[in-house]
Scaffold this active site. Sequence first.
Site, PDB file in Angstrom:
ATOM      1  N   ASP A   1       0.857  -1.190   0.000  1.00 44.87           N
ATOM      2  CA  ASP A   1       0.000   0.000   0.000  1.00 44.87           C
ATOM      3  C   ASP A   1       0.891   1.237   0.000  1.00 44.87           C
ATOM      4  O   ASP A   1       1.791   1.372   0.839  1.00 44.87           O
ATOM      5  CB  ASP A   1      -0.908  -0.003   1.231  1.00 44.87           C
ATOM      6  CG  ASP A   1      -1.960   1.094   1.160  1.00 44.87           C
ATOM      7  OD1 ASP A   1      -3.024   0.850   0.573  1.00 44.87           O
ATOM      8  OD2 ASP A   1      -1.704   2.198   1.688  1.00 44.87           O
TER       9      ASP A   1
ATOM     10  N   ASN B   1      -3.069  12.529  -3.340  1.00 43.46           N
ATOM     11  CA  ASN B   1      -4.153  12.732  -4.310  1.00 43.46           C
ATOM     12  C   ASN B   1      -4.897  14.034  -4.035  1.00 43.46           C
ATOM     13  O   ASN B   1      -5.194  14.810  -4.948  1.00 43.46           O
ATOM     14  CB  ASN B   1      -5.124  11.553  -4.228  1.00 43.46           C
ATOM     15  CG  ASN B   1      -5.443  10.965  -5.589  1.00 43.46           C
ATOM     16  OD1 ASN B   1      -4.829  11.291  -6.583  1.00 43.46           O
ATOM     17  ND2 ASN B   1      -6.422  10.090  -5.635  1.00 43.46           N
TER      18      ASN B   1
ATOM     19  N   HIS C   1      -6.052  14.291  -8.891  1.00 44.24           N
ATOM     20  CA  HIS C   1      -6.179  12.883  -9.279  1.00 44.24           C
ATOM     21  C   HIS C   1      -5.237  12.508 -10.420  1.00 44.24           C
ATOM     22  O   HIS C   1      -4.719  11.384 -10.456  1.00 44.24           O
ATOM     23  CB  HIS C   1      -7.624  12.582  -9.679  1.00 44.24           C
ATOM     24  CG  HIS C   1      -8.572  12.601  -8.524  1.00 44.24           C
ATOM     25  ND1 HIS C   1      -8.539  11.656  -7.521  1.00 44.24           N
ATOM     26  CD2 HIS C   1      -9.574  13.456  -8.189  1.00 44.24           C
ATOM     27  CE1 HIS C   1      -9.485  11.920  -6.632  1.00 44.24           C
ATOM     28  NE2 HIS C   1     -10.125  13.015  -7.008  1.00 44.24           N
TER      29      HIS C   1
ATOM     30  N   GLU D   1      -4.755   2.245  -4.392  1.00 45.87           N
ATOM     31  CA  GLU D   1      -3.301   2.336  -4.246  1.00 45.87           C
ATOM     32  C   GLU D   1      -2.708   1.065  -3.642  1.00 45.87           C
ATOM     33  O   GLU D   1      -1.570   1.049  -3.188  1.00 45.87           O
ATOM     34  CB  GLU D   1      -2.927   3.545  -3.378  1.00 45.87           C
ATOM     35  CG  GLU D   1      -3.279   3.420  -1.913  1.00 45.87           C
ATOM     36  CD  GLU D   1      -4.695   3.885  -1.571  1.00 45.87           C
ATOM     37  OE1 GLU D   1      -4.928   4.230  -0.407  1.00 45.87           O
ATOM     38  OE2 GLU D   1      -5.551   3.894  -2.478  1.00 45.87           O
TER      39      GLU D   1
END
Length: 277
Positions: free
Chosen positions: A145, A153, A158, A188
């Site tokens: 992760d 973000n 984005h 992610e």
Amino acid sequence: MFIVSLVETYFHVGNILISVCILFFGLLFLHRLKFSLQKKAIFFFLIGIILFTITEVLILANVSWRSELIEILEDVVKSSFIVCFGITLFFFRQSEQYEISKLHRRAFRDILTGLYNYAFFRQSGQQKFLEAKRRKLPLSVMMLDIDNFKAYNDQFGHQSGNTALQCFAKELKHITREYDLVARYGGEEFVVLISADLDEGFNLAQRICNRIASACNPQSHPELYRSITVSIGLASITESINSLDKLIEAADLELYRAKQAGKNRVHVINEVPNSSS
């Protein structure tokens, strides 16, 4: 007899006119095609049409001037015509296989990162898990992760987040082995399934963690706005883990522990010595 000959002449002339029309529209169609194999197929098809037209002209010529040379040329052109249509069919077949293969790859690839997608991971991972259980082979899974990705973000947008995901996936693919199953699990989060025990899996996970920390930064990738790190949870197949889902759950729990321990590190089920970075 004269009427029959006249009808045959008009018939061959008609074939020539039809061939010229096909050739004209075929050239227009060829210009608009995008795929190389289809272009080759149409190209040889049009050559076949030209040869067919030449055959018709030779037949007409042979009606007026009986000549052995014209008959030989006619036979050669007919043979070439058949070869051209054979090549045309070959390229059409190759084009079909290529397009099917491309669609198949797209069906199992994540569009953004180019890695395998969740669906393919589930399908292939299940097969690998069952084989490992049956043959008592080592199998480990990593759950990865990207640290603080939501903040990245939100801060940079984005599109920048997508660029960060692509950068991460590129480095992940670079450091993992060709036979490792590397996939985007969602958002992610990524997953790597390897045919290795916990020690070997830990060594690879640690290299991944270090690679991302050293390579995913604005110095190496100017499109990034700040450095990226990753947390990794690692679990290996055991007697008590009897399904792929349980193996993933175990790795996911270790990923949570890696996050809780400070991120940018590897956390391993049943702890490997010096497992934190």
